[in-house]
Design an enzyme around this catalytic site. Structure first.
Site, short mmCIF file in Angstrom:
data_model
loop_
_atom_site.label_atom_id
_atom_site.label_comp_id
_atom_site.label_asym_id
_atom_site.label_seq_id
_atom_site.Cartn_x
_atom_site.Cartn_y
_atom_site.Cartn_z
N LYS A 224 0.81 -1.20 0.00
CA LYS A 224 0.00 0.00 0.00
C LYS A 224 0.86 1.26 0.00
CE LYS A 224 -3.50 -2.02 3.05
NZ LYS A 224 -4.13 -1.88 4.41
N GLY A 225 2.08 1.15 0.53
CA GLY A 225 2.88 2.33 0.86
C GLY A 225 3.08 3.34 -0.25
N ASP B 89 14.34 -1.30 1.30
CA ASP B 89 14.93 -1.66 2.59
C ASP B 89 15.86 -2.86 2.34
OD1 ASP B 89 15.03 -1.49 5.48
OD2 ASP B 89 13.58 -3.10 5.59
N LYS C 211 17.14 2.91 1.93
CA LYS C 211 17.80 2.66 3.21
C LYS C 211 18.92 1.66 2.92
CE LYS C 211 14.57 2.09 6.69
NZ LYS C 211 13.78 1.20 7.56
N ARG D 218 -0.04 6.71 7.76
CA ARG D 218 0.16 6.86 6.31
C ARG D 218 -0.22 8.26 5.84
NH1 ARG D 218 1.03 1.75 4.10
NH2 ARG D 218 -0.13 0.05 5.06
#
Ligand code: 5GP
Ligand code: MG
Length: 176
Positions: A43-44, A103, A131, A165
């Site tokens: 969803k991010g 990530d 990251k 969010r």
């Protein structure tokens, strides 16, 4: 009262906006004359994708995939599975995967493999945040917004157990 964790501002909405404007300029230049398919990773990435596409001048199409990797809380399960497939055929298309944050790289390498097997004309990655200290598998990010430290971040689409969010900035979770 619902007592949440402490949040420390990392990027303001203005800083995010400037990073996105830079990415959009590069994408406009590189895909001139094409109509790429932007594939947001749910969803991010939906907040980032919504802002990025409105910064683009080239015609684009949009679709979404959803992978599950993180369970509740902050730790990755390390297991990636596809929970929502594309609804657009990608064979022969110029596909640009749009991700909020890279990530470990596990979800993106899974998706690059999944989409690559569908024979797109090209396949590139655009990520707002990277990251790099956390990387487990190498991924090539063709369009990168901002590099971030090894901290858990929320806001601008990124959640903590589905919360935060909606924050317009990006914050470091400072522990509870
Ligand atoms: P990867 O497969 O690269 O380990 O994980 C990528 C996904 O993990 C991101 O799309 C995002 O959903 C989630 N993720 C990674 N780092 C963070 C973070 O700092 N905050 C939040 N909220 N999600 C993260
Ligand atoms: Mg994500």
């Amino acid at each position: 009262m619902c007592q949440g964790p402490r949040l420390r501002l990392l990027f303001t909405p203005g800083e995010i906006d400037r990073a996105i404007a830079g990415l959009a300029a590069q994408i406009d230049r590189d895909y001139g004359g094409e109509q790429p398919l932007l594939v947001g990773i749910l969803k991010g990435a939906f907040v980032f994708l919504a802002d990025l596409m409105r910064r683009l001048s080239i015609p684009v199409e949009v679709d979404f995939v959803r992978v599950a990797s993180y369970g509740p809380g902050m730790e990755s399960s390390g297991q990636i599975r596809l929970v929502q497939r594309l609804s657009t055929p990608v064979r022969g298309r110029h596909v640009l995967l749009v991700e909020d944050i890279v990530d470990t790289g596990l979800s993106l390498s899974f998706l690059v493999d999944y989409l690559g097997r569908k024979r797109p004309a090209s396949l590139r990655l655009c990520a707002l945040l990277d990251k790099p200290e956390r990387r487990v598998v190498p991924v090539t990010i063709h369009y990168l917004g901002l590099t971030v430290p090894d901290k858990f971040l929320v806001g601008y689409g990124l959640d903590w157990d589905e919360r935060y969010r909606n924050l317009p900035g990006i914050y470091v979770v400072e522990g509870d």
